[in-house]
Design a protein around this motif. Structure first.
Motif, PDB file in Angstrom:
ATOM      1  N   ALA A 142     -22.297  -7.411 -47.286  1.00  0.00           N
ATOM      2  CA  ALA A 142     -21.864  -8.157 -48.217  1.00  0.00           C
ATOM      3  C   ALA A 142     -20.291  -8.472 -47.933  1.00  0.00           C
ATOM      4  CB  ALA A 142     -21.825  -7.510 -49.623  1.00  0.00           C
ATOM      5  N   ALA A 143     -19.607  -7.644 -47.340  1.00  0.00           N
ATOM      6  CA  ALA A 143     -18.158  -7.822 -47.058  1.00  0.00           C
ATOM      7  C   ALA A 143     -17.628  -8.315 -45.901  1.00  0.00           C
ATOM      8  CB  ALA A 143     -17.563  -6.461 -47.117  1.00  0.00           C
ATOM      9  N   ILE A 144     -18.719  -8.522 -44.984  1.00  0.00           N
ATOM     10  CA  ILE A 144     -18.122  -8.987 -43.433  1.00  0.00           C
ATOM     11  C   ILE A 144     -17.982 -10.503 -43.676  1.00  0.00           C
ATOM     12  CG2 ILE A 144     -18.634  -9.415 -41.003  1.00  0.00           C
ATOM     13  CD1 ILE A 144     -19.670  -6.392 -41.016  1.00  0.00           C
ATOM     14  N   PRO A 145     -18.882 -10.999 -44.253  1.00  0.00           N
ATOM     15  CA  PRO A 145     -18.869 -12.609 -44.100  1.00  0.00           C
ATOM     16  C   PRO A 145     -17.524 -12.812 -44.945  1.00  0.00           C
ATOM     17  CG  PRO A 145     -21.005 -11.960 -44.726  1.00  0.00           C
ATOM     18  CD  PRO A 145     -20.181 -10.701 -44.597  1.00  0.00           C
ATOM     19  N   LEU A 146     -17.093 -12.326 -45.971  1.00  0.00           N
ATOM     20  CA  LEU A 146     -15.892 -12.572 -46.716  1.00  0.00           C
ATOM     21  C   LEU A 146     -14.770 -12.297 -45.801  1.00  0.00           C
ATOM     22  CD1 LEU A 146     -16.806 -10.911 -50.262  1.00  0.00           C
ATOM     23  CD2 LEU A 146     -16.844 -13.536 -49.680  1.00  0.00           C
ATOM     24  N   ILE A 150     -15.544 -10.133 -56.377  1.00  0.00           N
ATOM     25  CA  ILE A 150     -14.084  -9.601 -55.917  1.00  0.00           C
ATOM     26  C   ILE A 150     -13.661 -10.731 -55.063  1.00  0.00           C
ATOM     27  CG2 ILE A 150     -12.996  -8.007 -54.615  1.00  0.00           C
ATOM     28  CD1 ILE A 150     -15.225  -5.868 -55.273  1.00  0.00           C
ATOM     29  N   ALA A 151     -14.569 -11.274 -54.207  1.00  0.00           N
ATOM     30  CA  ALA A 151     -14.017 -12.475 -53.142  1.00  0.00           C
ATOM     31  C   ALA A 151     -13.094 -12.242 -52.301  1.00  0.00           C
ATOM     32  CB  ALA A 151     -13.678 -13.610 -54.346  1.00  0.00           C
ATOM     33  N   LYS A 152     -12.019 -11.667 -52.716  1.00  0.00           N
ATOM     34  CA  LYS A 152     -11.050 -11.139 -51.540  1.00  0.00           C
ATOM     35  C   LYS A 152     -11.003  -9.920 -51.118  1.00  0.00           C
ATOM     36  CE  LYS A 152      -6.083 -11.539 -50.663  1.00  0.00           C
ATOM     37  NZ  LYS A 152      -5.773 -10.027 -50.377  1.00  0.00           N
ATOM     38  N   ILE A 153     -11.119  -9.431 -49.979  1.00  0.00           N
ATOM     39  CA  ILE A 153     -11.586  -8.096 -49.371  1.00  0.00           C
ATOM     40  C   ILE A 153     -10.718  -7.887 -48.175  1.00  0.00           C
ATOM     41  CG2 ILE A 153     -13.006  -6.252 -48.727  1.00  0.00           C
ATOM     42  CD1 ILE A 153     -15.184  -7.851 -50.457  1.00  0.00           C
ATOM     43  N   ASP A 154      -9.655  -7.332 -48.282  1.00  0.00           N
ATOM     44  CA  ASP A 154      -8.943  -6.881 -47.053  1.00  0.00           C
ATOM     45  C   ASP A 154      -9.326  -5.499 -46.503  1.00  0.00           C
ATOM     46  OD1 ASP A 154      -6.797  -9.071 -47.285  1.00  0.00           O
ATOM     47  OD2 ASP A 154      -6.356  -8.220 -49.104  1.00  0.00           O
ATOM     48  N   ILE A 155      -9.600  -4.718 -47.183  1.00  0.00           N
ATOM     49  CA  ILE A 155     -10.092  -3.296 -46.886  1.00  0.00           C
ATOM     50  C   ILE A 155     -11.455  -2.822 -47.458  1.00  0.00           C
ATOM     51  CG2 ILE A 155      -9.566  -0.821 -46.856  1.00  0.00           C
ATOM     52  CD1 ILE A 155      -6.516  -1.803 -47.252  1.00  0.00           C
ATOM     53  N   LEU A 156     -12.318  -2.216 -46.887  1.00  0.00           N
ATOM     54  CA  LEU A 156     -13.435  -1.773 -47.309  1.00  0.00           C
ATOM     55  C   LEU A 156     -13.659  -0.276 -46.830  1.00  0.00           C
ATOM     56  CD1 LEU A 156     -16.329  -1.726 -48.548  1.00  0.00           C
ATOM     57  CD2 LEU A 156     -17.173  -2.495 -46.291  1.00  0.00           C
ATOM     58  N   LYS A 191     -28.964  -6.486 -53.544  1.00  0.00           N
ATOM     59  CA  LYS A 191     -28.656  -7.847 -54.517  1.00  0.00           C
ATOM     60  C   LYS A 191     -27.412  -7.532 -55.381  1.00  0.00           C
ATOM     61  CE  LYS A 191     -33.059  -9.907 -54.776  1.00  0.00           C
ATOM     62  NZ  LYS A 191     -34.231 -10.603 -55.433  1.00  0.00           N
ATOM     63  N   GLN A 192     -27.334  -6.356 -55.807  1.00  0.00           N
ATOM     64  CA  GLN A 192     -26.164  -5.729 -56.764  1.00  0.00           C
ATOM     65  C   GLN A 192     -24.875  -5.903 -55.932  1.00  0.00           C
ATOM     66  OE1 GLN A 192     -26.275  -2.261 -59.084  1.00  0.00           O
ATOM     67  NE2 GLN A 192     -28.357  -2.503 -59.446  1.00  0.00           N
ATOM     68  N   MET A 193     -24.811  -5.300 -54.692  1.00  0.00           N
ATOM     69  CA  MET A 193     -23.744  -5.281 -53.755  1.00  0.00           C
ATOM     70  C   MET A 193     -23.005  -6.657 -53.507  1.00  0.00           C
ATOM     71  SD  MET A 193     -23.197  -2.173 -54.268  1.00  0.00           S
ATOM     72  CE  MET A 193     -21.795  -2.296 -53.301  1.00  0.00           C
ATOM     73  N   VAL A 194     -23.938  -7.619 -53.145  1.00  0.00           N
ATOM     74  CA  VAL A 194     -23.712  -8.873 -52.771  1.00  0.00           C
ATOM     75  C   VAL A 194     -23.089  -9.694 -53.858  1.00  0.00           C
ATOM     76  CG1 VAL A 194     -24.492 -11.232 -52.293  1.00  0.00           C
ATOM     77  CG2 VAL A 194     -25.399  -9.080 -50.991  1.00  0.00           C
ATOM     78  N   SER A 195     -23.572  -9.469 -55.149  1.00  0.00           N
ATOM     79  CA  SER A 195     -23.219  -9.928 -56.232  1.00  0.00           C
ATOM     80  C   SER A 195     -21.722  -9.380 -56.837  1.00  0.00           C
ATOM     81  CB  SER A 195     -24.099  -9.760 -57.455  1.00  0.00           C
ATOM     82  OG  SER A 195     -23.299 -10.406 -58.710  1.00  0.00           O
ATOM     83  N   VAL A 196     -21.518  -8.178 -56.618  1.00  0.00           N
ATOM     84  CA  VAL A 196     -20.083  -7.422 -56.704  1.00  0.00           C
ATOM     85  C   VAL A 196     -19.309  -8.081 -55.743  1.00  0.00           C
ATOM     86  CG1 VAL A 196     -18.968  -5.319 -56.478  1.00  0.00           C
ATOM     87  CG2 VAL A 196     -20.904  -5.518 -57.876  1.00  0.00           C
ATOM     88  N   PHE A 197     -19.566  -8.128 -54.575  1.00  0.00           N
ATOM     89  CA  PHE A 197     -18.427  -8.520 -53.624  1.00  0.00           C
ATOM     90  C   PHE A 197     -18.061  -9.921 -53.669  1.00  0.00           C
ATOM     91  CE2 PHE A 197     -19.401  -4.278 -51.816  1.00  0.00           C
ATOM     92  CZ  PHE A 197     -18.488  -4.133 -50.938  1.00  0.00           C
ATOM     93  N   GLN A 198     -19.073 -10.689 -54.100  1.00  0.00           N
ATOM     94  CA  GLN A 198     -18.910 -12.275 -54.260  1.00  0.00           C
ATOM     95  C   GLN A 198     -17.769 -12.217 -55.426  1.00  0.00           C
ATOM     96  OE1 GLN A 198     -22.680 -14.027 -54.385  1.00  0.00           O
ATOM     97  NE2 GLN A 198     -22.863 -14.241 -52.331  1.00  0.00           N
ATOM     98  N   LYS A 248      -2.746  -6.133 -50.972  1.00  0.00           N
ATOM     99  CA  LYS A 248      -4.000  -5.965 -50.248  1.00  0.00           C
ATOM    100  C   LYS A 248      -5.229  -5.644 -51.266  1.00  0.00           C
ATOM    101  CE  LYS A 248      -2.464  -5.598 -45.613  1.00  0.00           C
ATOM    102  NZ  LYS A 248      -2.730  -4.838 -44.401  1.00  0.00           N
ATOM    103  N   SER A 249      -6.321  -6.276 -51.135  1.00  0.00           N
ATOM    104  CA  SER A 249      -7.503  -5.729 -52.019  1.00  0.00           C
ATOM    105  C   SER A 249      -8.329  -4.709 -51.245  1.00  0.00           C
ATOM    106  CB  SER A 249      -8.285  -7.020 -52.156  1.00  0.00           C
ATOM    107  OG  SER A 249      -9.485  -6.733 -53.002  1.00  0.00           O
ATOM    108  N   ALA A 250      -8.542  -3.449 -51.833  1.00  0.00           N
ATOM    109  CA  ALA A 250      -9.307  -2.494 -51.302  1.00  0.00           C
ATOM    110  C   ALA A 250     -10.700  -2.119 -52.236  1.00  0.00           C
ATOM    111  CB  ALA A 250      -8.381  -1.510 -51.139  1.00  0.00           C
ATOM    112  N   VAL A 251     -11.765  -2.169 -51.499  1.00  0.00           N
ATOM    113  CA  VAL A 251     -12.945  -1.926 -52.142  1.00  0.00           C
ATOM    114  C   VAL A 251     -13.235  -0.476 -51.771  1.00  0.00           C
ATOM    115  CG1 VAL A 251     -15.497  -2.571 -52.660  1.00  0.00           C
ATOM    116  CG2 VAL A 251     -13.651  -4.252 -52.213  1.00  0.00           C
TER     117      VAL A 251
END
Length: 253
Positions: free
Chosen positions: A119-123, A76-82, A67-74, A7-10
């Motif tokens: 940033a994370a919820i759409p992913l 990372i792409a795969k996010i299971d846990i925030l 803008k920074q956060m959207v870029s970072v999350f994009q 799992k990918s955790a941010v």
């Protein structure tokens, strides 16, 4: 039990304190951990510790900048846990808190969490679900003296957690919050040094004994609760806040 293998955790604010403890534990449980922090020095320390036994990546950015956060999350792409953990403190009452200080607390603690959710919820929706855990505070549930702006921000975290849990329950996204009392971290040591430089030991002892259990919490204890709530074993839990407070809320009345 409580495996996070694959799992990918941010985790925001994972360079030190509670965030670092969560990052280390999640990595030990098999997660690929993404450290989001403003401090490259602290982020490197956490990443280097994790790389001795697991996988970790650093992302140096400001959670208050969408803008920074959207870029970072994009990226990372795969996010299971925030884990929305980044935050700052402030001492003051409503009539002694300057506007600039109020805005700063809001920008980091409230808008920062919102930016990560945005940033994370759409992913998470795209991949079919996920888990969100927000760090609130006992200050979101009871009055704490001289913590007006901080309490405001943590009350917002609690409310946002309940809202997100409701809005995305049908899309397999769970959202909960945890509400620690005082936890002994570098954050606390720095807070005392800045605001009470001449009576550090007295204030530390006072803050420790304000919990009925007689001490501050440990970051590792908060991390253990976070692990459970983000694991598959907690799959039936959403829309809840969990105090971890040494009896502060219930036993101080």
């Amino acid at each position: 039990m409580f495996s996070l293998k694959g799992k990918s955790a941010v985790i925001t604010g994972a360079g030190s304190g509670i965030g670092k403890a969560i990052a280390l534990l999640f990595a030990r449980q098999g997660a690929i951990v993404h450290i989001v922090d403003r401090s490259e020095v602290f982020a490197d320390e956490t990443v280097n510790e994790i790389k001795q036994f697991g996988k970790a990546f650093k992302h140096i950015c400001d959670v208050a900048d969408q803008k920074q956060m959207v870029s970072v999350f994009q990226q990372i792409a795969k996010i299971d846990i925030l884990i929305n953990n980044a935050g700052i403190a402030h001492v003051g009452k409503a009539d002694t808190t300057e506007e600039a200080d109020f805005d700063k607390v809001y920008q980091v603690n409230v808008k920062g969490a919102y930016n990560c959710l945005y940033a994370a919820i759409p992913l998470m929706k795209k991949k079919g679900g996920g888990v969100i855990l927000n760090t609130a505070s006992i200050a979101s549930l009871v009055g704490i003296s001289d913590r007006f702006a901080y309490s405001m921000s943590k009350g917002a975290i609690y409310a946002m957690s309940m809202s997100v849990a409701r809005d995305y329950i049908d899309q397999n996204i769970r959202c909960n919050s945890i509400s620690p009392a005082r936890v002994h971290t570098p954050f606390v040591d720095g807070f005392i040094a800045k605001n009470y430089p001449h009576n550090h030991e007295e204030i530390f002892d006072k803050l420790s004994k304000s919990q009925p259990i007689g001490r501050m919490g440990k970051p590792e204890e908060v991390a253990a609760l976070a692990l459970y709530l983000c694991s598959d074993e907690a799959g039936f839990i959403t829309g809840c806040d969990y105090p971890i407070d040494g009896g502060f809320i219930k036993l101080n009345n």
